[in-house]
Structures are given as structure tokens and as C-alpha cells.
Write an enzyme that holds these catalytic residues in place. Structure first.
Site, PDB file in Angstrom:
ATOM      1  N   ASN A   7      -5.834 -24.318 -18.432  1.00  0.00           N
ATOM      2  CA  ASN A   7      -6.442 -23.325 -17.549  1.00  0.00           C
ATOM      3  C   ASN A   7      -5.907 -23.545 -16.132  1.00  0.00           C
ATOM      4  OD1 ASN A   7      -8.250 -21.976 -15.736  1.00  0.00           O
ATOM      5  ND2 ASN A   7      -9.764 -21.877 -17.375  1.00  0.00           N
ATOM      6  N   ARG A  18      -4.874 -21.095   1.341  1.00  0.00           N
ATOM      7  CA  ARG A  18      -4.011 -20.974   2.521  1.00  0.00           C
ATOM      8  C   ARG A  18      -3.277 -19.644   2.594  1.00  0.00           C
ATOM      9  NH1 ARG A  18      -2.331 -25.775   5.175  1.00  0.00           N
ATOM     10  NH2 ARG A  18      -1.019 -24.368   6.399  1.00  0.00           N
ATOM     11  N   HIS A  43      -8.966 -17.161 -16.080  1.00  0.00           N
ATOM     12  CA  HIS A  43     -10.299 -16.551 -16.037  1.00  0.00           C
ATOM     13  C   HIS A  43     -10.389 -15.726 -14.759  1.00  0.00           C
ATOM     14  CE1 HIS A  43     -14.894 -17.106 -16.776  1.00  0.00           C
ATOM     15  NE2 HIS A  43     -14.656 -15.986 -16.120  1.00  0.00           N
ATOM     16  N   ARG A  45     -11.928 -13.413 -12.138  1.00  0.00           N
ATOM     17  CA  ARG A  45     -13.272 -12.970 -11.770  1.00  0.00           C
ATOM     18  C   ARG A  45     -13.190 -11.777 -10.822  1.00  0.00           C
ATOM     19  NH1 ARG A  45     -14.529 -18.513 -12.949  1.00  0.00           N
ATOM     20  NH2 ARG A  45     -16.473 -18.618 -14.145  1.00  0.00           N
ATOM     21  N   HIS A  50      -9.864 -16.979  -7.480  1.00  0.00           N
ATOM     22  CA  HIS A  50      -8.762 -17.834  -7.947  1.00  0.00           C
ATOM     23  C   HIS A  50      -7.704 -16.954  -8.611  1.00  0.00           C
ATOM     24  CE1 HIS A  50     -11.538 -17.673 -11.336  1.00  0.00           C
ATOM     25  NE2 HIS A  50     -12.357 -18.542 -10.769  1.00  0.00           N
ATOM     26  N   GLU A  70      -9.976 -15.275 -20.416  1.00  0.00           N
ATOM     27  CA  GLU A  70     -11.410 -15.396 -20.640  1.00  0.00           C
ATOM     28  C   GLU A  70     -12.171 -14.729 -19.497  1.00  0.00           C
ATOM     29  OE1 GLU A  70     -12.424 -19.812 -18.813  1.00  0.00           O
ATOM     30  OE2 GLU A  70     -11.879 -19.663 -20.929  1.00  0.00           O
ATOM     31  N   THR A 100     -19.039 -21.370 -12.265  1.00  0.00           N
ATOM     32  CA  THR A 100     -18.266 -21.695 -13.464  1.00  0.00           C
ATOM     33  C   THR A 100     -19.127 -21.396 -14.682  1.00  0.00           C
ATOM     34  OG1 THR A 100     -16.953 -23.422 -14.575  1.00  0.00           O
ATOM     35  CG2 THR A 100     -19.025 -24.100 -13.557  1.00  0.00           C
ATOM     36  N   HIS A 190     -14.838 -27.134 -21.614  1.00  0.00           N
ATOM     37  CA  HIS A 190     -15.693 -27.373 -20.455  1.00  0.00           C
ATOM     38  C   HIS A 190     -15.972 -28.869 -20.320  1.00  0.00           C
ATOM     39  CE1 HIS A 190     -17.883 -25.328 -17.207  1.00  0.00           C
ATOM     40  NE2 HIS A 190     -18.560 -26.461 -17.161  1.00  0.00           N
ATOM     41  N   ASP A 191     -15.429 -29.449 -19.266  1.00  0.00           N
ATOM     42  CA  ASP A 191     -15.612 -30.854 -18.909  1.00  0.00           C
ATOM     43  C   ASP A 191     -14.987 -31.834 -19.904  1.00  0.00           C
ATOM     44  OD1 ASP A 191     -16.850 -30.072 -16.625  1.00  0.00           O
ATOM     45  OD2 ASP A 191     -18.862 -30.681 -17.193  1.00  0.00           O
ATOM     46  N   GLY A 213      -8.963 -27.214 -17.730  1.00  0.00           N
ATOM     47  CA  GLY A 213      -8.395 -26.863 -16.438  1.00  0.00           C
ATOM     48  C   GLY A 213      -8.721 -27.854 -15.347  1.00  0.00           C
ATOM     49  N   HIS A 214      -9.989 -27.918 -14.946  1.00  0.00           N
ATOM     50  CA  HIS A 214     -10.376 -28.696 -13.766  1.00  0.00           C
ATOM     51  C   HIS A 214      -9.956 -30.156 -13.879  1.00  0.00           C
ATOM     52  CE1 HIS A 214     -12.768 -29.636 -10.190  1.00  0.00           C
ATOM     53  NE2 HIS A 214     -13.167 -30.712 -10.834  1.00  0.00           N
TER      54      HIS A 214
END
Length: 237
Positions: A7, A18, A43, A45, A50, A70, A100, A190-191, A213-214
Site C-alpha cells: 500500500n 510539500r 486507497h 479518499r 494521500h 480499496e 484509517t 491492517h497493522d 503499507g504503514h
């Protein structure tokens, strides 16, 4: 073998902070593929904080691996996906302002809505996945609605992993069995990270895909993107 979809939302977040085009989201996506990723997830939004709609259109012809979009199935999201035609669309129940994804669908309460949306994507030849908890009934109604796969929301597993990993993974194993018995493909996300991913995979080796992703982008700050992707791939072997 379970596929790793990267992701790249956080890369776009950094770029947007920036202005301009540094880092280059399109190049990072291609680099992820070159370094071994099996797919790219975005994803978009509504506020484009992002990933932007323009990114989605630009990525589609460039990617050689699977493209997963997604998001919440608003009219605008549905139109975007039908125009781009990714390999997979993952439906999540996020509100427009949500930071999120933090819960799975109540697929029983939203059965009619999800059925109509899934029909549109299935008829377009796009593989469908629905973001769900480990509740067996939610998985069953996702299947009834016409989903090809479910994606298990793994934050509860990640949160409980350090305290008791056997107990943490147990409901996910059972949910995975429910999905398999219903003929559904199985994704997770997720996580998930380098600490907890391999144990999750060992217990549910029939996983089709994980979307990360994160944690992956954070690890890449220390390890570099190429090594990080290989480390995550190693967790799925």
C-alpha cells in the site's frame, strides 16, 4: 504462496506534505514491483489527502503486477474503479473523514447495498473483496452478497500479539476456515508487520494476499525499500 501487496498511501502522504512530486509515487510503485512486491494497493479518499484520483489513473498502465483499489463504495469511487478496472477492488466501510480503516463491514445490515455494488464490479470482471471482522456471520453474508474474497481486519491480532500470540491468532484461523469452506478467497491487512506477519502466515498458510503499507514504509526508512520488501516476502515463506 501468499502475495504481498504494498500500500503506497504513505508515500503519497509524504509527497503531498510539500507539494511537487517528491517522492514520485509512480516510480516508488514501480520500484516496489522491481524489488519483489506482488501487487500495489491504493486507497483514494474523497479529500485526496494521500493518493489522488490522478495517481490511480496514472498507475494503471504502468503496473505489471496486481493493482488493488480499496475504499468506501461511494458513487464517485464506483465510477473510478469501473473506469480504471484494477485486478481487485476491496470495499471498506470508512467514512470520508476517517483517519484509517478501523472496522469491518456489517455485511448483514448492508447486504442489499453490498450486493448491488459487488454485482457492478463482478459484471465488469473485477475481483471483489470485502473488509470484515472474524465474525463468521459477517463472512457468510459477504459470500451471499457475491464477494470473491474477504479481507480480514487484523488490528485486533496485532494489538494482542505481544501478550498472547496463540490467543490472538485463534479467531483469525477460525475465520479463515469459514471463508475457505464457503469458497471465498482470503486476504488480510491492517497493522501487520515484520514482527507478527510470519506467525499469522504460519497459522493461516492458505492466505491469498496481505496488504501492508504503514509498517512497511516505516521499516523502509531504516532498511531501505528493496531490503524491506524482501524481509516481508521472507515472512510469507
Amino acid at each position: 504462496m501468499t502475495k504481498l501487496s504494498v500500500n503506497i498511501n504513505k508515500v503519497a502522504t509524504l509527497r503531498n506534505a510539500r507539494g511537487g512530486n517528491v517522492p514520485d509515487v509512480l516510480k516508488v510503485a514501480q520500484d516496489c514491483e522491481n524489488f519483489g512486491a506482488d501487487g500495489i494497493t491504493v486507497h483514494p479518499r474523497p479529500d485526496e489527502r494521500h493518493i489522488r484520483r490522478s495517481d490511480v489513473y496514472a498507475l494503471r498502465p504502468l503496473l505489471r503486477t496486481e493493482f488493488n483499489i480499496e475504499g468506501y463504495p461511494s458513487r464517485e469511487f464506483i465510477d473510478l474503479v469501473l473506469q480504471v478496472k484494477p485486478h481487485q477492488v476491496t470495499l471498506v466501510p470508512d467514512s470520508p473523514t476517517q483517519l484509517t480503516s478501523n472496522a469491518g463491514w456489517d455485511t448483514k445490515a448492508h447486504f442489499t447495498f453490498l450486493s448491488e455494488v459487488l454485482d457492478a464490479f463482478n459484471n465488469a470482471g473485477i475481483r471483489t473483496s470485502v473488509f470484515v471482522s472474524t465474525d463468521a456471520e459477517m463472512i457468510e453474508y459477504a459470500a451471499k452478497a457475491g464477494a470473491d474474497r474477504v479481507e480480514l481486519y487484523t488490528e485486533p491480532y496485532a494489538s494482542a500479539y505481544a501478550g498472547n500470540r496463540e490467543a490472538a491468532v485463534a479467531p483469525f484461523v477460525e475465520a479463515g476456515k469459514v471463508a475457505r469452506n464457503l469458497g471465498l478467497g482470503l486476504n488480510a491487512g491492517h497493522d501487520l508487520n515484520l514482527e507478527n506477519l510470519n506467525y499469522f502466515y504460519q497459522n493461516i498458510p492458505w492466505l491469498d494476499e496481505v496488504s501492508i503499507g504503514h509498517a512497511l514504509i516505516c521499516d523502509a526508512l531504516y532498511l531501505g525499500l528493496e531490503r524491506t520488501i524482501q524481509e516481508y516476502k521472507n515472512c510469507l515463506r
